[in-house]
Design an enzyme around this catalytic site. Structure first.
Site, mmCIF file in Angstrom:
data_model
loop_
_atom_site.group_PDB
_atom_site.id
_atom_site.type_symbol
_atom_site.label_atom_id
_atom_site.label_comp_id
_atom_site.label_asym_id
_atom_site.label_seq_id
_atom_site.Cartn_x
_atom_site.Cartn_y
_atom_site.Cartn_z
ATOM 1 N N ASN A 1 56.434 60.911 13.842
ATOM 2 C CA ASN A 1 56.758 60.180 12.549
ATOM 3 C C ASN A 1 55.485 59.722 11.929
ATOM 4 O OD1 ASN A 1 59.909 60.066 12.012
ATOM 5 N ND2 ASN A 1 59.301 59.837 14.147
ATOM 6 N N HIS B 1 66.677 65.150 15.757
ATOM 7 C CA HIS B 1 66.574 63.434 15.797
ATOM 8 C C HIS B 1 65.435 63.122 15.279
ATOM 9 C CE1 HIS B 1 66.664 59.931 18.037
ATOM 10 N NE2 HIS B 1 68.018 59.915 18.317
ATOM 11 N N HIS B 2 65.453 61.867 14.680
ATOM 12 C CA HIS B 2 64.440 61.356 13.941
ATOM 13 C C HIS B 2 63.118 60.961 14.932
ATOM 14 C CE1 HIS B 2 61.945 59.979 10.497
ATOM 15 N NE2 HIS B 2 62.873 59.517 9.767
ATOM 16 N N ALA B 3 63.402 60.808 16.097
ATOM 17 C CA ALA B 3 62.350 60.576 17.176
ATOM 18 C C ALA B 3 61.651 61.845 17.323
ATOM 19 C CB ALA B 3 63.088 60.147 18.264
#
Length: 453
Positions: A303, A137-139
């Site tokens: 990120n 997941h990009h989170a």
């Protein structure tokens, strides 16, 4: 519990069935010459035996009634045989069949009640190779961090048969100098405070550069295209490699960067693809190009990615002129970024890409001009050949996220003398996605001829 950083929380809040918010990689491996029929089963068992799971691979959003996406819960036990899976392709086991399976896997959501990652070992290719598809997941982690983590699980030694599980790799130690110390909440507050403090001077710099000096391309100046529509949840994936030597020859002949040539390849391919569909606009397409802001001291996951906008010059017929226009567009933007500290770079990036969030408003994508037309990412990879339990990595294809208003995403990574392209499109909105691979080859040939490479 650990607070979820605001940037990471956006990927959780923005996720829906139509918008899975994970990044992934599709890796192709050639087994060693002495590998038997049970080689992949041995890899699977060796990976399952590694149970020292690091915190990043234990995290999921905590639920407190209807409230979520504020803090991470860290599971004490991780059911590895859920997260690590074996799959087999139907006969005849063509690469096309592998990409069809990857398309289905890439369109499915990760379970929010479990740590937000999966890895699939895929056998059955007719040439004897096997594949690994892994998604995060990009989170949880950005694409650059995910690429580095997967590379650390591999070895440059073909005789090294040790099997390393990415979820067991401890973060690299940060140097004391420049380390961001303190509790996670304090670190988040410190970064936010720095960004807020820099808003006023950043806005002045941005206004001067964009309006007076015209060095920075602003959002919502892109034309409306067939790619800038609402999307469904199904995905189609395409992937192919090109020798870096060809790209470098164009770079040397034109006096530009490798990234400029890669962007020009994408621009030429998009021009050809849209022309075939009678959908090429008169004004040039605009790409959002993510920029890695992470340093060697940033090991906390999450990120740290900035963004710039680039004129793809798709209105120009001459490939050499198109390359020059792309190079100048990137050069102007880099001049603006070079004068800003990282917190200010993040503030400018938020301004440039913030319009994507407006796609959540009913009717916005249909009626408003897009902030940009496509996302094109270049992720750094390994220069030397890599091996996994003695199996040679043949291709390493990054796969990213289409969104409402951005139905196509192109991500590429360099690896061992190749540039590996991963294309992800909305299955409904981007017809015949695989034809873009032919257009990429044509675009590179046109560039070679135009600059005499």
């Amino acid at each position: 519990m650990q607070p979820i950083a605001p940037t990471d929380a956006l990927f959780l809040v923005g996720e829906s069935r139509e918008h899975p918010m994970h990044v992934a990689g599709l890796q192709l491996f050639q087994p060693p010459p002495d590998a038997g029929p049970e080689f992949l089963r041995g890899l699977y068992d060796a990976l399952l035996a590694q149970t020292d799971v690091q915190p990043t691979f234990r995290k999921r959003p905590a639920f407190a009634g209807a409230i979520t996406n504020l803090v991470w819960a860290v599971d004490k036990e991780v059911e590895l045989d859920y997260h690590l899976r074996r799959s087999a392709l139907p006969a005849p086991g063509r690469v096309r069949d592998l990409l069809e399976l990857a398309s289905r896997l890439h369109g499915s959501l990760l379970d929010r009640h479990r740590p937000l990652w999966e890895s699939h070992l895929i056998e059955g290719l007719d040439d004897g190779r096997f594949a690994v598809y892994t998604k995060f997941h990009h989170a949880l982690i950005d694409g650059v961090s995910a690429m580095k983590l997967m590379q650390r699980a591999l070895s440059e030694d073909p005789a090294d048969t040790e099997v390393r599980a990415p979820w067991c790799l401890r973060p690299r130690r940060r140097s004391a100098q420049g380390a961001d110390t303190g509790l996670p909440l304090l670190r988040t507050a410190r970064r936010l405070a720095g960004a807020i403090t820099g808003i006023a001077p950043t806005t002045l710099t941005l206004a001067r550069s964009a309006l007076l000096e015209q060095e920075l391309m602003l959002p919502f100046r892109a034309p409306k295209t067939m790619l800038n529509v609402r999307i469904g949840g199904a995905r189609r994936v395409a992937a192919q490699s090109w020798p870096l030597e060809r790209i470098r020859n164009v770079k040397a002949a034109a006096g530009v960067t490798v990234n400029d040539v890669a962007l020009a390849m994408c621009a030429g391919a998009l021009r050809g693809y849209l022309t075939d569909l009678d959908a090429l606009p008169d004004t040039p397409l605009v790409a959002m190009v993510p920029v890695n802001l992470r340093t060697e001291n940033d090991t906390d996951g999450g990120n740290l990615v900035g963004a710039v906008l680039c004129n793809l010059a798709t209105d120009l017929d001459d490939p050499a002129e198109r390359l020059r226009a792309i190079t100048e567009s990137m050069r102007r933007t880099k001049r603006v970024y070079a004068d800003l500290p990282r917190t200010h770079q993040l503030a400018v990036s938020a301004l440039l890409v913030g319009g994507v969030a407006l796609g959540l408003l009913p009717g916005f994508v249909r009626t408003a001009p897009p902030p940009f037309n496509i996302v094109i990412s270049n992720v750094p990879g390994a220069r030397a050949p890599l091996y996994f339990g003695g199996a040679r990595l043949d291709g390493n294809y990054p796969l990213s996220i289409p969104l409402d208003g951005l139905a196509l995403n192109i991500t590429l990574a360099n690896y061992a003398g190749n540039l590996d392209f991963g294309l992800v499109g909305c299955r409904r909105s981007v017809p015949r996605l695989q034809r873009l691979l032919d257009h990429l080859e044509t675009a590179l040939k046109d560039l070679e001829q135009a600059v005499g490479a």
